[in-house]
Write an enzyme that holds these catalytic residues in place. Sequence first.
Site, PDB file in Angstrom:
ATOM      1  N   LYS A 179     -57.656 -46.003  -7.404  1.00  0.00           N
ATOM      2  CA  LYS A 179     -58.494 -46.686  -6.427  1.00  0.00           C
ATOM      3  C   LYS A 179     -57.943 -46.342  -5.048  1.00  0.00           C
ATOM      4  O   LYS A 179     -56.944 -46.902  -4.603  1.00  0.00           O
ATOM      5  CB  LYS A 179     -58.462 -48.201  -6.656  1.00  0.00           C
ATOM      6  CG  LYS A 179     -59.701 -48.967  -6.144  1.00  0.00           C
ATOM      7  CD  LYS A 179     -59.960 -48.863  -4.657  1.00  0.00           C
ATOM      8  CE  LYS A 179     -59.012 -49.724  -3.870  1.00  0.00           C
ATOM      9  NZ  LYS A 179     -59.334 -49.692  -2.382  1.00  0.00           N
ATOM     10  N   GLY A 232     -48.696 -50.047  -0.291  1.00  0.00           N
ATOM     11  CA  GLY A 232     -49.474 -50.784   0.701  1.00  0.00           C
ATOM     12  C   GLY A 232     -48.697 -51.976   1.214  1.00  0.00           C
ATOM     13  O   GLY A 232     -47.466 -51.951   1.271  1.00  0.00           O
ATOM     14  N   SER A 233     -49.402 -53.042   1.555  1.00  0.00           N
ATOM     15  CA  SER A 233     -48.764 -54.222   2.147  1.00  0.00           C
ATOM     16  C   SER A 233     -48.135 -55.099   1.068  1.00  0.00           C
ATOM     17  O   SER A 233     -48.563 -55.111  -0.081  1.00  0.00           O
ATOM     18  CB  SER A 233     -49.801 -55.041   2.921  1.00  0.00           C
ATOM     19  OG  SER A 233     -50.664 -55.712   2.026  1.00  0.00           O
ATOM     20  N   THR A 236     -50.659 -57.704  -0.425  1.00  0.00           N
ATOM     21  CA  THR A 236     -51.460 -57.227  -1.556  1.00  0.00           C
ATOM     22  C   THR A 236     -50.603 -57.077  -2.801  1.00  0.00           C
ATOM     23  O   THR A 236     -51.063 -57.351  -3.917  1.00  0.00           O
ATOM     24  CB  THR A 236     -52.126 -55.887  -1.210  1.00  0.00           C
ATOM     25  OG1 THR A 236     -52.943 -56.058  -0.050  1.00  0.00           O
ATOM     26  CG2 THR A 236     -52.983 -55.385  -2.355  1.00  0.00           C
ATOM     27  N   GLU A 255     -44.510 -50.203  -3.499  1.00  0.00           N
ATOM     28  CA  GLU A 255     -43.812 -49.764  -2.291  1.00  0.00           C
ATOM     29  C   GLU A 255     -44.574 -50.386  -1.145  1.00  0.00           C
ATOM     30  O   GLU A 255     -45.748 -50.096  -0.930  1.00  0.00           O
ATOM     31  CB  GLU A 255     -43.795 -48.242  -2.194  1.00  0.00           C
ATOM     32  CG  GLU A 255     -42.842 -47.718  -1.126  1.00  0.00           C
ATOM     33  CD  GLU A 255     -43.516 -47.501   0.219  1.00  0.00           C
ATOM     34  OE1 GLU A 255     -43.424 -48.417   1.083  1.00  0.00           O
ATOM     35  OE2 GLU A 255     -44.141 -46.456   0.396  1.00  0.00           O
ATOM     36  N   CYS A 290     -44.771 -45.722   6.641  1.00  0.00           N
ATOM     37  CA  CYS A 290     -44.046 -46.882   6.107  1.00  0.00           C
ATOM     38  C   CYS A 290     -42.581 -46.874   6.511  1.00  0.00           C
ATOM     39  O   CYS A 290     -41.978 -47.928   6.702  1.00  0.00           O
ATOM     40  CB  CYS A 290     -44.179 -46.930   4.588  1.00  0.00           C
ATOM     41  SG  CYS A 290     -43.624 -45.427   3.757  1.00  0.00           S
ATOM     42  N   GLU A 391     -44.159 -55.244  10.519  1.00  0.00           N
ATOM     43  CA  GLU A 391     -44.525 -53.832  10.573  1.00  0.00           C
ATOM     44  C   GLU A 391     -45.756 -53.631  11.452  1.00  0.00           C
ATOM     45  O   GLU A 391     -46.834 -54.127  11.145  1.00  0.00           O
ATOM     46  CB  GLU A 391     -44.797 -53.325   9.148  1.00  0.00           C
ATOM     47  CG  GLU A 391     -44.901 -51.833   9.042  1.00  0.00           C
ATOM     48  CD  GLU A 391     -45.013 -51.377   7.598  1.00  0.00           C
ATOM     49  OE1 GLU A 391     -44.521 -50.278   7.292  1.00  0.00           O
ATOM     50  OE2 GLU A 391     -45.598 -52.111   6.780  1.00  0.00           O
TER      51      GLU A 391
END
Length: 502
Positions: A179, A232-233, A236, A255, A290, A391
């Site tokens: 996805k 991602g975050s 999530t 990650e 990141c 971030e």
Amino acid sequence: MSKSTKAEGRAFINGQYVNSMSGEVFASYSPIDGEFLTNIDACNEQDIHHAVLGARRSFESGVWSAMPLQERKNVLFKLADLIIEHEEELAVLETLDMGKPVSLCLESDIRGGAHAIRWFAECIDKLYDHMSPNHQGIGMITREPIGVVGAITPWNFPFYMAIWKVGSALAMGNSVVVKPSERASLTTIKLGELAHKAGVPEGVLQIVPGYGRVAGAALGRHSDVDCISFTGSHTTSRELMKYSSETNGKPVHIEAGGKTANIVFKDALNLEEAAQVSAQAIFYNMGEVCFAGSRLLLPDDEDFIETFLSKVKNYSEYWQPYNPLDMQSMAGALVDAAHLQRVENFVQGALDQGAQLFTGGKIKHPDSGGYYYEPTILTGVTPDMTIAQEEVFGPVLSVMTYQDEEDAIRIANGTDYGLASAIWTGDLNRAHRVSRAMKSGNVWVNCFHGGDMTMPFGGYKQSGNTRDKAFTGFEKYTQIKSTWIALGLRILVNVNAHSGAS
């Protein structure tokens, strides 16, 4: 390079492009100039279910999972070749989709992705299993593919991050449902087609675009998915862990970003190089990285700070954003209007909390229709400020000062993140001492983002719980089986003993 590249927005399921079952789509606009690119399928729970079932069928059939290792290697080598054959198309798609300079897309993301695929493929017959050191039987400890992998990929390196997940999972014999981020889906959608042309059987690699809150959540909740790999975050990532606990308890490998401290000591071997790399560490890819070196830690010495920051400011000019389709451009557009606003808000918030603007802080090319922000350096940042803790994911450098080595370590480790850290010193003892003290999964000494495919990548604390690349990157896509085979003589003696034989 030309903008004429045609963008495919449909899902790639069971070896072909298909429309979402609902027929729903969302429009994709380029961050370069706001122009319409294409409609992308807004896949939902039904589409995810269809893709997962196809992946399960392909896995259980053994068409890929049981394929001879050399044949599997050859298919992945062919995929790498096809990526290179289509490198210009892929680079332009990536640039149009998320705003990164096409030269960087071409060299780092697309060619780097092809290199990663080849590396994963070459490892396929180099990963040996183990035997237990026992004389009473034969103990075999083997790794087998975990099954159906759900991969949810980010928008900042959409193709390259997809390759990290897809390449290693496929190398181990899994089937994969990807996805991609709704903010940048186009090159991942193209990857499905290229993989099929290379010989990856239908159903083994499924690409299902859509919104995270719908398609991503459905993938996380699906009980026939054996593991989730997510970049991602951390917000999530917590949701995905919750979905796992509510369904089949699948492992969730994450990650989730970073807040990298880049520490410069006075004894650095080459301050000119340190300044140049410090600028690149935060302004590369418009700061949408990141592990970006977003916190620059300098000794509390006015003369040193003034000299060093003047060098960093000079090098920041290399990273001024221009049209990313120009091969000479080093920086392009931020991914969309919402993200541009987010970066602006972070800078303003820092100023409100007492930071000072050293350079930058403005939107660039406001009449272009795109989303450009100039390299920005903030001084007077303290560890308790929001911008020192959260971030930003933009071209914003926060400069902080420390009193001594111990203070530098305390500040560097003083966030919830632990993805990476960098140290500049000419003292070998200090290099080892501070490296050991860093609470981060990656430490770079006298460089930034050092290493290659042989080095694991991942973080401590809320930056994640897994590693990509290297041999360790394969582990999350496998499961361990212990097989004990009793020796025949022992079986015979036991049988005789129970039968009463002398």
